[in-house]
Design an enzyme around this catalytic site. Structure first.
Site, PDB file in Angstrom:
ATOM      1  N   GLY A 183      -7.287   8.564 -12.527  1.00 45.42           N
ATOM      2  CA  GLY A 183      -6.958   7.309 -11.848  1.00 45.42           C
ATOM      3  C   GLY A 183      -7.458   6.046 -12.514  1.00 45.42           C
ATOM      4  O   GLY A 183      -6.827   4.998 -12.410  1.00 45.42           O
ATOM      5  N   LEU A 219     -17.892   9.882  -5.479  1.00 43.79           N
ATOM      6  CA  LEU A 219     -18.861   9.065  -6.215  1.00 43.79           C
ATOM      7  C   LEU A 219     -20.263   9.660  -6.113  1.00 43.79           C
ATOM      8  O   LEU A 219     -20.988   9.748  -7.115  1.00 43.79           O
ATOM      9  CB  LEU A 219     -18.859   7.640  -5.654  1.00 43.79           C
ATOM     10  CG  LEU A 219     -19.833   6.686  -6.316  1.00 43.79           C
ATOM     11  CD1 LEU A 219     -19.444   6.458  -7.776  1.00 43.79           C
ATOM     12  CD2 LEU A 219     -19.886   5.362  -5.561  1.00 43.79           C
ATOM     13  N   ASP A 235      -2.083   7.589  -8.095  1.00 46.44           N
ATOM     14  CA  ASP A 235      -0.842   8.331  -7.923  1.00 46.44           C
ATOM     15  C   ASP A 235      -0.622   8.792  -6.490  1.00 46.44           C
ATOM     16  O   ASP A 235      -1.546   8.849  -5.681  1.00 46.44           O
ATOM     17  CB  ASP A 235      -0.847   9.578  -8.812  1.00 46.44           C
ATOM     18  CG  ASP A 235      -1.749  10.670  -8.245  1.00 46.44           C
ATOM     19  OD1 ASP A 235      -2.927  10.370  -7.939  1.00 46.44           O
ATOM     20  OD2 ASP A 235      -1.280  11.805  -8.072  1.00 46.44           O
ATOM     21  N   ASP A 266     -13.316   5.626  -1.686  1.00 46.19           N
ATOM     22  CA  ASP A 266     -12.794   5.777  -0.324  1.00 46.19           C
ATOM     23  C   ASP A 266     -13.971   6.227   0.557  1.00 46.19           C
ATOM     24  O   ASP A 266     -14.776   5.401   0.981  1.00 46.19           O
ATOM     25  CB  ASP A 266     -11.647   6.798  -0.417  1.00 46.19           C
ATOM     26  CG  ASP A 266     -10.915   7.057   0.875  1.00 46.19           C
ATOM     27  OD1 ASP A 266     -11.195   6.401   1.873  1.00 46.19           O
ATOM     28  OD2 ASP A 266     -10.030   7.936   0.891  1.00 46.19           O
TER      29      ASP A 266
HETATM   30  P1  5GP Z   1     -13.518   9.609  -1.989  1.00 48.86           P
HETATM   31  O1  5GP Z   1     -14.291  10.799  -2.473  1.00 48.86           O
HETATM   32  O2  5GP Z   1     -14.227   8.293  -2.174  1.00 48.86           O
HETATM   33  O3  5GP Z   1     -13.063   9.786  -0.544  1.00 48.86           O
HETATM   34  O4  5GP Z   1     -12.170   9.565  -2.761  1.00 48.86           O
HETATM   35  C1  5GP Z   1     -12.126   9.235  -4.063  1.00 48.86           C
HETATM   36  C2  5GP Z   1     -10.843   9.678  -4.692  1.00 48.86           C
HETATM   37  O5  5GP Z   1      -9.794   9.878  -3.722  1.00 48.86           O
HETATM   38  C3  5GP Z   1     -10.344   8.618  -5.604  1.00 48.86           C
HETATM   39  O6  5GP Z   1     -10.902   8.720  -6.882  1.00 48.86           O
HETATM   40  C4  5GP Z   1      -8.856   8.850  -5.575  1.00 48.86           C
HETATM   41  O7  5GP Z   1      -8.530   9.848  -6.504  1.00 48.86           O
HETATM   42  C5  5GP Z   1      -8.586   9.388  -4.191  1.00 48.86           C
HETATM   43  N1  5GP Z   1      -8.100   8.352  -3.266  1.00 48.86           N
HETATM   44  C6  5GP Z   1      -8.744   7.797  -2.217  1.00 48.86           C
HETATM   45  N2  5GP Z   1      -7.984   6.894  -1.590  1.00 48.86           N
HETATM   46  C7  5GP Z   1      -6.816   6.856  -2.272  1.00 48.86           C
HETATM   47  C8  5GP Z   1      -5.606   6.076  -2.111  1.00 48.86           C
HETATM   48  O8  5GP Z   1      -5.432   5.229  -1.238  1.00 48.86           O
HETATM   49  N3  5GP Z   1      -4.635   6.329  -3.028  1.00 48.86           N
HETATM   50  C9  5GP Z   1      -4.750   7.247  -4.023  1.00 48.86           C
HETATM   51  N4  5GP Z   1      -3.728   7.386  -4.844  1.00 48.86           N
HETATM   52  N5  5GP Z   1      -5.864   7.983  -4.201  1.00 48.86           N
HETATM   53  C10 5GP Z   1      -6.889   7.778  -3.330  1.00 48.86           C
END
Ligand code: 5GP
Length: 179
Positions: A48, A111, A162, A106
């Protein structure tokens, strides 16, 4: 309103490329100022962050290194909560300032896992730069040092992000219509 269809979903224009570029330039100026004189390695998280990393790194002025790490944690339009191992840590990051480059933070689960794994390599500090952040979804208290845009809890695509493998090539960021 500009709408694009990807698979079964419609996406509307959300952040145009010109605004993304301004945010990245501002961020690059802050990072360059803050990290002057430090031994810095940028770590872009694939897939991403490839577009964000490329645009940002061109505008970083101090000498630095850049590498890319890969993991996969996401299926469809909601976070799975499962996080995979980091692949590709082959640079010596001991005693360096690491700047993680993320496309979006998100929940922060991904992270947190990345930071835990990188800490094992004894960097002097780890900073986080993310193009997008969803504060309403964030479950962690890890500080995000550089944030391009805080956005609502909507699914977005474009500029590297994506939906089911498509949409990464879009120069603008789109958000889902009626998820
Ligand atoms: P987290 O672990 O912070 O919930 O999610 C991180 C990963 O989820 C990001 O690196 C990404 O790949 C995916 N992600 C979270 N929200 C979105 C979104 O709105 N759109 C897309 N395409 N990917 C997301």
């Amino acid at each position: 309103m500009e709408v694009r269809k990807i698979h079964d979903k419609e996406f509307e224009l959300f952040i145009p490329n010109a605004r993304i570029n301004v945010a990245i330039s501002d961020m690059a100026a802050s990072i360059s100022r803050d990290l002057e004189g430090k031994d810095v390695i940028f770590m872009g998280i694939l897939n991403g962050a490839f577009m964000f990393a490329a645009e940002l790194i061109k505008q970083i002025t101090p000498n630095c290194q850049i590498t890319f790490l890969k993991l996969a944690s996401y299926a469809g339009t909601s976070s799975t909560g499962t996080v995979k191992r980091l692949i590709g840590i082959n640079e010596d990051i001991k005693n360096k300032t690491v700047v993680i480059l993320e496309d979006i933070v998100d929940t922060g689960i991904t992270l947190e896992s990345i930071i835990k794994q990188l800490n094992g390599y004894e960097p002097v500090e780890i900073r986080v730069a993310t193009l997008l952040h969803k504060p309403d979804a964030y479950l962690k208290d890890i500080p995000l040092d550089y944030v391009g845009f805080e956005i609502p809890n909507d699914f977005v695509v474009g500029y590297g992000l994506d939906y089911e493998g498509f949409g990464r090539n879009l120069a603008d960021i789109y958000k889902v219509v009626d998820p």
